[in-house]
Design an enzyme around this catalytic site. Structure first.
Site, short mmCIF file in Angstrom:
data_model
loop_
_atom_site.label_atom_id
_atom_site.label_comp_id
_atom_site.label_asym_id
_atom_site.label_seq_id
_atom_site.Cartn_x
_atom_site.Cartn_y
_atom_site.Cartn_z
N ASP A 18 -11.17 -9.40 6.74
CA ASP A 18 -12.56 -9.34 6.26
C ASP A 18 -13.16 -10.74 6.22
O ASP A 18 -14.33 -10.94 6.52
CB ASP A 18 -12.65 -8.69 4.87
N LYS A 28 3.77 -15.58 2.07
CA LYS A 28 3.74 -16.30 0.79
C LYS A 28 5.18 -16.58 0.39
O LYS A 28 5.65 -16.21 -0.70
CB LYS A 28 2.98 -15.43 -0.23
N TYR A 34 0.82 -1.22 0.00
CA TYR A 34 0.00 0.00 0.00
C TYR A 34 0.85 1.27 0.00
O TYR A 34 0.37 2.35 -0.29
CB TYR A 34 -0.95 0.03 1.20
N ASP A 44 -5.36 -7.30 5.41
CA ASP A 44 -6.57 -6.59 4.99
C ASP A 44 -7.61 -7.60 4.51
O ASP A 44 -8.79 -7.57 4.89
CB ASP A 44 -6.19 -5.62 3.86
N ASP A 81 -2.59 -18.57 1.20
CA ASP A 81 -3.72 -19.26 0.56
C ASP A 81 -4.28 -20.36 1.46
O ASP A 81 -5.49 -20.51 1.61
CB ASP A 81 -3.32 -19.81 -0.83
#
Ligand code: NAD
Length: 364
Positions: A251, A191, A141, A247, A223
């Site tokens: 959610d 990852k 970001y 992020d 994942d």
């Protein structure tokens, strides 16, 4: 105790839920005899409209001068094609960076009375109790180079996921410290099978773990973590991850709690002279323009963020517990907004605020 709080309602339902959160905060201050000073400023789309920028200088100065900042949400339709620095979300990203609140804590606990609100089977979600610790001021970001170039079929876009050792080390340390006060387990998510950035993350977390021999550490690829969160959420105690992965995963975690409107968060930085951390407190959800101003928003994520603020920024454990217990009691009594699919008529946003204040009053 004196509390100087900056309130940034922001956009959409940020205004609705922050109104109720501040009411609860005022009620707590009155009930427990604290001296509360509230300052209000603009952020996000409303700040662009009124001051031409999503983070006016006055807002930033007020945030730096406050003991803690309470935020609603930012985001307004109509800015999708604007330059990044002219979008509402930019204001929040810059505020987090300026306050250096590098760790975002998102507790996810299933209220027994909300088990039926989760789309997952009771046997899967029952007993879920975790904290997601998301790195908040680094990663993709913020990384450079970024941007779009070219025209037509020659168009390309680039973002950069960059982390330094100190950025990973400080947030990892906070996750291990939090785990020490809980079930003593950290799951670090990356990852590292594909990204060099994640290889560094993995290695630094291992180094920090060596200083916390009493805390167990395991690693998951992002994942697989996305699957484990809904297959076996009870396996998680403290889930530590970088900005983008956090992020998305938080959610997903919101689904476990029944509604994204339930989830509070605290964004914390370094310790201040007071012994407490710099803090920005906001619900996990966005500005939800689809229900803004309609008395439909669930304010419990925002109210729960006040409970975390009372404890993390002011050490007020009793006051914080009073807010959390009020949340538990009104949910047990079936007082809930439409997103939680109540059996009877859904409560409005303000009725939830009323019920929380009344429950704090009775404190039984
Ligand atoms: P959102 O969280 O605003 O809404 C997602 C869905 O959840 C919507 O259907 C909404 O009605 C519902 N919802 C969210 N909060 C709720 C609540 N408290 N009570 C009841 N229902 C609730 O996410 P989105 O729709 O992807 O984004 C809308 C805007 O918010 C965008 O501009 C986005 O950039 C912004 N956003 C801001 C933040 C933030 O300020 N921290 C976070 C996420 C998204």
């Amino acid at each position: 105790m004196k509390m100087k709080i900056l309130v940034l309602s922001g956009d959409g339902i940020g205004v609705d839920v922050t109104r109720e959160a501040v009411r609860v905060l005022r009620h707590i201050a009155r009930t427990y005899g604290h001296d509360l000073q509230i300052v209000e400023s603009l952020i996000g789309g409303v700040a662009i409209r009124e001051a031409g920028t999503p983070l006016p200088e006055e807002t930033l100065a007020n945030a730096l001068a406050a003991d803690a900042t309470v935020m609603g949400a930012v985001g307004m339709p109509g800015y999708e094609k604007a330059a990044p620095e002219k979008r509402p979300e930019w204001g929040l990203l810059q505020l987090r960076k300026a306050l250096c609140v590098y760790a975002n804590l998102r507790p996810i606990r299933i209220h027994p009375s909300l088990i039926e609100s989760s789309p997952l089977k009771n046997s899967v979600v029952e007993g879920t109790d975790m904290v997601i610790v998301r790195e908040l001021t680094g990663g993709i970001y913020y990384g450079t180079p970024r941007g779009r170039s070219g025209v037509g079929t020659a168009r390309r876009a680039v973002n950069t996921m960059a982390y330094t050792y100190p950025e990973i080390e400080r947030v990892a340390r906070m996750a291990f410290e939090i785990a020490r006060g809980r079930r003593k387990k950290v799951t670090s998510v990356d990852k590292s099978n594909v990204l060099e950035n994640s290889e560094l993350w993995h290695a630094v977390v291992e180094e920090v773990a060596a200083e916390f021999p009493d805390v167990a550490l395991d690693h998951l690829l992002v994942d697989n973590c996305a699957m484990q969160l809904i297959l076996n959420p009870r396996r998680f105690d403290v889930l530590l991850t970088e900005n983008l992965f956090g992020d998305i995963l938080s959610d997903e975690g919101a689904v476990l709690a029944g509604s994204i409107g339930m989830l509070p968060s605290a964004s914390l930085g370094d310790l201040k002279a007071s012994g407490f951390r710099v803090g920005l407190y906001e619900p996990v959800h966005g500005s939800a323009p689809d229900i803004a101003g309609q008395e439909k928003a669930n304010p419990l994520g925002a109210i729960g963020s006040i409970a975390i603020m009372l404890e993390c920024s002011f050490g007020m454990k009793t006051e914080s517990a009073a807010v959390n217990s009020a949340i538990d009691r009104i949910l047990r009594g079936g007082v809930m907004t439409a997103d939680l699919r109540p059996a009877g008529r859904p409560a409005t946003t303000s009725e939830i605020g009323d019920a929380i204040c009344a429950a704090i009053e009775t404190r039984s």
